[in-house]
Motif scaffolding. Structure first.
Motif, PDB file in Angstrom:
ATOM      1  N   GLY A 234       0.808  -1.208   0.000  1.00 49.95           N
ATOM      2  CA  GLY A 234       0.000   0.000   0.000  1.00 49.95           C
ATOM      3  C   GLY A 234       0.843   1.260   0.000  1.00 49.95           C
ATOM      4  N   VAL A 235       0.398   2.272  -0.768  1.00 49.86           N
ATOM      5  CA  VAL A 235       1.137   3.520  -0.828  1.00 49.86           C
ATOM      6  C   VAL A 235       0.173   4.656  -1.123  1.00 49.86           C
ATOM      7  CG1 VAL A 235       1.717   3.225  -3.270  1.00 49.86           C
ATOM      8  CG2 VAL A 235       3.164   4.663  -1.823  1.00 49.86           C
ATOM      9  N   ARG A 236       0.454   5.829  -0.545  1.00 49.39           N
ATOM     10  CA  ARG A 236      -0.429   6.980  -0.703  1.00 49.39           C
ATOM     11  C   ARG A 236       0.434   8.224  -0.867  1.00 49.39           C
ATOM     12  NH1 ARG A 236      -4.323   6.611   3.693  1.00 49.39           N
ATOM     13  NH2 ARG A 236      -2.491   6.714   5.017  1.00 49.39           N
ATOM     14  N   LEU A 237       0.068   9.070  -1.857  1.00 49.69           N
ATOM     15  CA  LEU A 237       0.778  10.319  -2.116  1.00 49.69           C
ATOM     16  C   LEU A 237      -0.115  11.488  -1.745  1.00 49.69           C
ATOM     17  CD1 LEU A 237       3.065  12.053  -3.396  1.00 49.69           C
ATOM     18  CD2 LEU A 237       1.875  11.770  -5.598  1.00 49.69           C
ATOM     19  N   VAL A 238       0.419  12.397  -0.922  1.00 47.28           N
ATOM     20  CA  VAL A 238      -0.322  13.574  -0.476  1.00 47.28           C
ATOM     21  C   VAL A 238       0.535  14.805  -0.749  1.00 47.28           C
ATOM     22  CG1 VAL A 238      -1.359  14.759   1.491  1.00 47.28           C
ATOM     23  CG2 VAL A 238      -1.513  12.269   1.327  1.00 47.28           C
ATOM     24  N   ILE A 239      -0.058  15.834  -1.406  1.00 50.20           N
ATOM     25  CA  ILE A 239       0.648  17.081  -1.674  1.00 50.20           C
ATOM     26  C   ILE A 239      -0.181  18.227  -1.119  1.00 50.20           C
ATOM     27  CG2 ILE A 239       1.523  18.653  -3.452  1.00 50.20           C
ATOM     28  CD1 ILE A 239       2.098  16.225  -5.181  1.00 50.20           C
ATOM     29  N   ASP A 240       0.467  19.047  -0.296  1.00 52.39           N
ATOM     30  CA  ASP A 240      -0.212  20.170   0.367  1.00 52.39           C
ATOM     31  C   ASP A 240      -1.493  19.720   1.064  1.00 52.39           C
ATOM     32  OD1 ASP A 240       1.612  22.133   0.014  1.00 52.39           O
ATOM     33  OD2 ASP A 240       0.616  23.112  -1.675  1.00 52.39           O
ATOM     34  N   GLY A 241      -1.428  18.571   1.708  1.00 49.30           N
ATOM     35  CA  GLY A 241      -2.557  18.064   2.489  1.00 49.30           C
ATOM     36  C   GLY A 241      -3.640  17.386   1.679  1.00 49.30           C
ATOM     37  N   GLU A 242      -3.524  17.338   0.358  1.00 51.97           N
ATOM     38  CA  GLU A 242      -4.551  16.732  -0.500  1.00 51.97           C
ATOM     39  C   GLU A 242      -4.049  15.398  -1.032  1.00 51.97           C
ATOM     40  OE1 GLU A 242      -6.951  17.575  -4.705  1.00 51.97           O
ATOM     41  OE2 GLU A 242      -5.679  19.122  -3.807  1.00 51.97           O
TER      42      GLU A 242
ATOM     43  N   LYS B 152      -2.662  13.751 -12.617  1.00 50.77           N
ATOM     44  CA  LYS B 152      -2.168  15.041 -13.090  1.00 50.77           C
ATOM     45  C   LYS B 152      -2.812  16.132 -12.233  1.00 50.77           C
ATOM     46  CE  LYS B 152      -1.607  15.991 -17.482  1.00 50.77           C
ATOM     47  NZ  LYS B 152      -1.871  16.336 -18.906  1.00 50.77           N
ATOM     48  N   ILE B 153      -1.995  17.042 -11.711  1.00 47.48           N
ATOM     49  CA  ILE B 153      -2.506  18.148 -10.906  1.00 47.48           C
ATOM     50  C   ILE B 153      -1.800  19.431 -11.315  1.00 47.48           C
ATOM     51  CG2 ILE B 153      -3.073  16.689  -8.931  1.00 47.48           C
ATOM     52  CD1 ILE B 153      -0.575  17.800  -7.553  1.00 47.48           C
ATOM     53  N   HIS B 154      -2.443  20.529 -11.035  1.00 47.49           N
ATOM     54  CA  HIS B 154      -1.857  21.839 -11.314  1.00 47.49           C
ATOM     55  C   HIS B 154      -1.178  22.348 -10.048  1.00 47.49           C
ATOM     56  CE1 HIS B 154      -1.389  25.628 -13.510  1.00 47.49           C
ATOM     57  NE2 HIS B 154      -1.649  26.234 -12.347  1.00 47.49           N
ATOM     58  N   LEU B 155       0.085  22.746 -10.186  1.00 50.63           N
ATOM     59  CA  LEU B 155       0.837  23.253  -9.045  1.00 50.63           C
ATOM     60  C   LEU B 155       1.382  24.633  -9.362  1.00 50.63           C
ATOM     61  CD1 LEU B 155       2.921  20.086  -8.056  1.00 50.63           C
ATOM     62  CD2 LEU B 155       0.905  20.984  -6.899  1.00 50.63           C
ATOM     63  N   LYS B 156       1.418  25.461  -8.324  1.00 50.91           N
ATOM     64  CA  LYS B 156       2.033  26.769  -8.462  1.00 50.91           C
ATOM     65  C   LYS B 156       3.503  26.699  -8.079  1.00 50.91           C
ATOM     66  CE  LYS B 156      -2.033  29.704  -7.804  1.00 50.91           C
ATOM     67  NZ  LYS B 156      -1.848  30.330  -9.143  1.00 50.91           N
ATOM     68  N   GLN B 157       4.283  27.564  -8.667  1.00 51.42           N
ATOM     69  CA  GLN B 157       5.702  27.615  -8.366  1.00 51.42           C
ATOM     70  C   GLN B 157       5.916  27.843  -6.866  1.00 51.42           C
ATOM     71  OE1 GLN B 157       7.809  30.689 -10.458  1.00 51.42           O
ATOM     72  NE2 GLN B 157       9.564  30.631  -9.076  1.00 51.42           N
ATOM     73  N   GLY B 158       6.915  27.184  -6.324  1.00 52.51           N
ATOM     74  CA  GLY B 158       7.240  27.380  -4.922  1.00 52.51           C
ATOM     75  C   GLY B 158       7.463  26.062  -4.204  1.00 52.51           C
ATOM     76  N   ARG B 159       7.408  26.107  -2.902  1.00 52.58           N
ATOM     77  CA  ARG B 159       7.660  24.939  -2.054  1.00 52.58           C
ATOM     78  C   ARG B 159       6.327  24.337  -1.634  1.00 52.58           C
ATOM     79  NH1 ARG B 159      12.715  25.069   0.454  1.00 52.58           N
ATOM     80  NH2 ARG B 159      11.898  24.346   2.462  1.00 52.58           N
ATOM     81  N   ARG B 160       6.158  23.075  -1.915  1.00 51.27           N
ATOM     82  CA  ARG B 160       4.917  22.380  -1.595  1.00 51.27           C
ATOM     83  C   ARG B 160       5.223  21.192  -0.688  1.00 51.27           C
ATOM     84  NH1 ARG B 160       3.350  26.435  -2.420  1.00 51.27           N
ATOM     85  NH2 ARG B 160       2.735  27.366  -4.392  1.00 51.27           N
ATOM     86  N   ASP B 161       4.418  21.050   0.383  1.00 53.51           N
ATOM     87  CA  ASP B 161       4.579  19.906   1.280  1.00 53.51           C
ATOM     88  C   ASP B 161       4.224  18.624   0.538  1.00 53.51           C
ATOM     89  OD1 ASP B 161       5.292  21.538   3.383  1.00 53.51           O
ATOM     90  OD2 ASP B 161       3.228  21.766   4.078  1.00 53.51           O
ATOM     91  N   ILE B 162       5.052  17.606   0.679  1.00 53.65           N
ATOM     92  CA  ILE B 162       4.793  16.317   0.042  1.00 53.65           C
ATOM     93  C   ILE B 162       4.943  15.217   1.079  1.00 53.65           C
ATOM     94  CG2 ILE B 162       7.202  16.093  -0.735  1.00 53.65           C
ATOM     95  CD1 ILE B 162       6.061  14.635  -3.224  1.00 53.65           C
ATOM     96  N   ARG B 163       4.090  14.218   0.974  1.00 54.16           N
ATOM     97  CA  ARG B 163       4.103  13.106   1.940  1.00 54.16           C
ATOM     98  C   ARG B 163       3.753  11.824   1.207  1.00 54.16           C
ATOM     99  NH1 ARG B 163       1.230  12.452   7.854  1.00 54.16           N
ATOM    100  NH2 ARG B 163       0.757  10.224   7.725  1.00 54.16           N
ATOM    101  N   VAL B 164       4.447  10.743   1.581  1.00 56.89           N
ATOM    102  CA  VAL B 164       4.136   9.409   1.066  1.00 56.89           C
ATOM    103  C   VAL B 164       4.015   8.462   2.250  1.00 56.89           C
ATOM    104  CG1 VAL B 164       5.018   7.432  -0.224  1.00 56.89           C
ATOM    105  CG2 VAL B 164       5.213   9.726  -1.184  1.00 56.89           C
TER     106      VAL B 164
END
Length: 964
Positions: free
Chosen positions: A495-503, A521-533
């Motif tokens: 099992g694996v889960r990808l979360v970016i900026d809490g989503e 596919k997601i739209h991201l704005k330039q900058g630093r985004r929290d990522i979690r797996v």
């Protein structure tokens, strides 16, 4: 110290305490009728309900209500025939000597006295009356009395009426010295100064006592005293218990919230709503969020053997504390089966659990238990604006750094084709777990085995310390080079889960193995985004693959695998390849970029690092949160076991209190709204128990015991109220006062009932030794906090500082050595901080401050309805030989020396005056002087040391320790 001079603490007080613990249920006037609720219903509940109650009615006989008991049975007999015991089948069967007929068929039969009660009750007409607590309170008119001139307010009329019925009279009023000491301790937990006592004694104003009460109610010390009573009820502690007994972050804010609430005379209904559902308010305030720390105060095992069992244990703690603390119902008895005594079913219990089922579990920290709090909307808006500003600043710097990183990487690769580009992530860390799962768990609820950084800044499962059955949580910062659409490709075993900026972007759950990658596919704005797996691994093989692509279609790796059979990415063995980006930059930056561009690069990276650490200034509090709008289903658990779910239940109110399914309240918070529905029901003026229970608690803390002696149990096994009409009158008056406590205090304190002396009366002691009828005021020992605070108060060292983080008074190394990790979790405060009031002492479940423990500080594992008031040798040892008492004795001696000078006679006089709040007698002064002389002569002590020991002696006087 000579034995003959040791205060007779035990001998003089044991008799008083034993008298106070005498039989509480005795009636002192012959009752004309058997009391059904108090005498009959408990017998039926214990012996009969199992076969003839709400769940089962063998032979069509039902004994939990009158209709079922009085109707004809299948056999033709009638269970109970009013006025005719010989015709009542129930009485015949319970008194039968034939084993084949006698009921109950199993277990212990009814005793002779129980049979006699049933027979008398039937003879008297089998009057069936519902249990008093399950009926709405009725506002009774104060009864007419003969000694009407004694009645100051309705309280006195209710008390005097019962005294007159029994042939007793109330005690004379307490003298003024006893009264000011009594009321000052009751409202503030501190002693009045000798000057305050003298001023009150000599005040001829008829309103002097009322003015004193008003002054004490307005004192900030009132909140400190009465907050402690509520903290007992809600099992307040600042640590989690179990082996590690870790701290609960910011728990002290809940204590401060309670103090402020009492000082502000916050209406009790609002006080309850804030604790049950303050986060669901339309506009939550700092107080309403802090109040929900109520949910986090209980025990929490951060590494339970059975997580599901631990979850339901935590839910049971919430149900128990809410039901007993606010409703005085032992609903927790129905966790495994229908309540054996009270008409509370197992369905009632799990319907209450359903209100709390969506609450997130306790953890060691993080947003699910910690939230920022603000004094007002302006502060909130400033915080949000600062959050946006800092994030924009980080994004701006990240864009500049990313551009330079790209420029440097391209130049570096031109210089050496074997060098790999830097990772697209920073600050990558991992948490490693050892366990087995079939589906992705909520890792935030579990305790990791290891927490560490990944120097390569790519997700990497190689730190696993076992080949199978483990899990990881990876977190980091993803550097997005430009606004645009990005495609993420994820594969894993299992099992694996990808979360970016809490989503959540991709979830690949369950046991499956690699080979079917998923994309999003997601739209991201330039900058630093929290990522979690989040990742878990079962048996056989392991692997994690994650990469992303932008508009250019170039694959950018976020994991340390290339997707080929889970093998680690192949790297060139050139030494340059083994160096991280920082090494490469320091070695080649100035050469490839030029001095000016390199220095700019270094500065930008330093600015970005500092910006990443900056956070908006805010205070955080321990709070509740829910998993979202949709609450999980709740089922009745067979025998309380989570592996035996039965019927589904909805959040509902106990049937015995009116029942009804609760309608969740729509809330702007990310929660179900169920707790708001519960809070509204608890604080409704139609609720039969909430006002009664709190009115009883207020009475309890003014008189030493409640009108109902079991403050957490108003059920059938609890004590019946000694003055039920008075309790109902107080409850209705409390609601009429819009749930304000201070007017209720004043009403009680202004009564003649409260102002009676505590002196004995042979006739009254013979008829009512336990003082059930309140013919006198009950003498009591000071509580643990009152005693410790008084030591500081009379020696002049008490620090009046209020609120803030808890203090850590000095504890001996011998006591600290008793912990699993000696001394861990106990800080070191200055002498000044340690002299703050005892309510501010850190409450560590595995390490209670020794003096407080000796004087019956409550067990914080569960709700405490009433503290023990013991008198035992450990207390004398603590007050005679403890290091703390010696230190305070010296501080006391120093104060007296400053105020009284060198004359020993004057010192003795002043010490007794400060401690007892009255002038010392000549005999007391002479006794004190003899003690000092004896210590000098026999023990070769200096006059200063002897006087210090005399001050310790004064601390041990009964008159100081007991409240008249």
């Amino acid at each position: 110290m000579p034995h003959s001079l040791v205060p007779r603490l035990l001998l003089q007080t044991v008799i008083t305490v034993l008298l106070g613990l005498a039989t509480t249920a005795t009636s002192f006037a012959a009752e004309p009728d058997i009391d059904f609720a108090r005498q009959v219903q408990p017998i039926l509940a214990r012996k009969c309900y199992a076969c003839h109650g709400p769940g089962t009615q063998e032979g069509s006989l039902r004994l939990d209500h009158a209709e079922g008991a009085l109707k004809a049975l299948e056999s033709g007999e009638v269970g109970i025939v009013p006025g005719k015991p010989d015709a009542s089948e129930v009485l015949r069967r319970v008194s039968s000597t034939d084993d084949s007929e006698r009921m109950p068929p199993k277990g212990k039969p009814l005793s002779a006295s129980e049979v006699s009660i049933l027979k008398s009750w039937i003879e008297q007409g089998a009057k069936w009356k519902s249990h008093w607590a399950f009926e709405p309170p009725v506002r009774h008119e104060p009864p007419k009395v003969q000694q009407s001139d004694w009645v100051k307010n309705p309280i006195d009329a209710f008390i005097l009426s019962k005294l007159e019925d029994t042939g007793l009279s109330p005690n004379p009023p307490a003298d003024r010295r006893a009264l000011i000491r009594r009321v000052t301790y009751d409202l503030t937990g501190l002693p009045p100064s000798p000057e305050e006592v003298e001023a009150f004694v000599n005040d001829k104003d008829p309103q002097a006592y009322e003015k004193l009460v008003d002054k004490l109610l307005a004192s900030e010390h009132y909140g400190e005293r009465w907050a402690r009573h509520w903290l007992d009820v809600v099992r307040y502690a600042e640590t989690n218990s179990f082996e590690r007994d870790g701290p609960k972050p910011h728990a002290w804010r809940f204590r401060d919230y309670v103090i402020r609430s009492f000082n502000d005379d916050k209406p009790y209904d609002q006080f309850i709503r804030e604790q049950i559902a303050g986060d669901e308010f339309e506009k939550p305030t700092g107080d309403s969020l802090i109040a929900t720390g109520f949910y986090r105060l209980g025990l929490w095992d951060d590494e339970p053997a059975d997580r599901e069992q631990a979850k339901f244990d935590s839910l049971d703690d919430l149900a128990t504390t809410t039901a007993q603390g606010i409703l005085a119902l032992t609903i927790n008895c129905a966790r495994c089966h229908d309540h054996k005594i009270d008409p509370i079913t197992q369905k009632d219990y799990y319907s209450l659990i359903a209100f709390f089922h969506n609450v997130t579990p306790m953890s060691n920290g993080g947003p699910q238990i910690e939230q920022p709090i603000f004094e007002n909307d302006a502060a909130r808006q400033a915080f949000e604006a600062e959050t946006v500003r800092l994030r924009n600043r980080r994004d701006e710097l990240q864009g500049q750094v990313t551009a330079l990183e790209k420029e440097f990487s391209e130049l570096l690769q031109k210089a050496s084709k074997e060098v790999e580009a830097p990772s697209d992530m920073e600050d990558v860390t991992y948490r490693f777990y050892r366990d087995s799962w079939q589906k992705l768990p909520n890792f935030d609820e579990l305790k990791p085995e290891t927490i560490d950084k990944l120097p390569g800044n790519r997700f990497d499962i190689s730190p696993a310390t076992r080949p199978d059955y483990f899990g990881f949580v990876f977190t980091g910062v993803l550097k997005v080079p430009a606004d645009g659409d990005y495609t993420f490709t994820l594969d894993g075993d299992d099992g694996v889960r990808l979360v970016i900026d809490g989503e959540e972007i991709i979830r690949y759950d369950g046991i499956h193995g690699e080979g079917n990658p998923r994309q999003a596919k997601i739209h991201l704005k330039q900058g630093r985004r929290d990522i979690r797996v989040d990742y878990f691994q079962g048996a056989f093989g392991k692997g994690l693959t994650l990469f992303w692509t932008g508009a250019d279609g170039k694959v950018r790796w976020l994991s340390e695998t290339d997707g080929s059979s889970g093998n680690r990415r192949q790297r060139n063995v050139d030494s340059l390849k083994k160096k991280d980006f920082n090494q490469l930059l320091s070695q080649n930056g100035e050469r490839l970029l030029g001095k000016e561009r390199y220095e700019q690069f270094v500065k930008l990276r330093a600015d970005l690092s500092r910006a990443g650490q900056q956070q908006p200034t805010a205070d955080f509090a321990l709070c509740v949160s829910e998993r979202g709008k949709q609450a999980p289903e709740t089922f009745v658990l067979g025998r309380g076991s989570h592996v035996a779910p039965g019927d589904k239940v909805e959040p509902s109110f106990p049937g015995v209190l009116g029942g009804g399914v609760a309608q969740a309240v729509e809330t702007s918070a990310n929660s179900s709204g169920r707790r708001t529905a519960l809070a509204n029901w608890l604080t409704s003026k139609e609720n039969r128990l909430t006002a009664r229970v709190m009115a009883n608690r207020v009475w309890q803390h003014h008189f030493g015991r409640g009108i109902v002696r079991s403050p957490n149990n108003f059920g059938l096994l609890g004590d019946s109220p000694t003055h039920p009409e008075l309790l109902d009158w107080l409850a209705t008056e409390f609601m009429r006062l819009d749930w304000h406590l201070k007017p209720l205090h004043k009403l009680i304190l202004m009564s003649n009932t409260y102002q009676q002396s505590s002196q004995g009366n042979p006739a009254a002691l013979a008829k009512d030794p336990a003082n059930n009828l309140f013919w006198r005021y009950n003498m009591r020992r000071l509580s643990a906090e009152e005693l410790r605070d008084s030591l500081h108060a009379i020696n002049g060292s008490l620090n009046p500082k209020m609120y803030g983080p808890s203090t850590y008074p000095k504890i001996s190394a011998e006591v600290l050595a008793g912990q699993s990790v000696p001394g861990k979790g106990w800080g070191k405060s200055s002498a000044e901080e340690s002299a703050r009031r005892s309510i501010y002492i850190h409450v560590k479940r595995s390490l209670v401050e020794p003096l407080l423990a000796a004087f019956d500080f409550p067990d914080t594992d569960t709700t405490c309805e009433a503290r023990f008031m013991t008198v035992q040798p450990g207390q004398s040892l603590a007050l005679l030989n403890g290091e703390f008492i010696k230190e305070q004795g010296q501080v006391f001696a120093d104060r007296v020396a400053r105020e009284a000078g060198a004359d020993t006679d004057k010192r003795v006089r002043r010490a007794l005056e400060l401690a007892l709040g009255r002038p010392a007698t000549d005999a007391e002064i002479a006794r004190g002087l003899r003690l000092i002389e004896t210590l000098q002569k026999n023990d070769k002590q200096s006059v200063e040391t002897a006087f210090r020991n005399f001050c310790v002696y004064v601390y041990n006087l009964n008159e100081f320790i007991f409240l008249d």
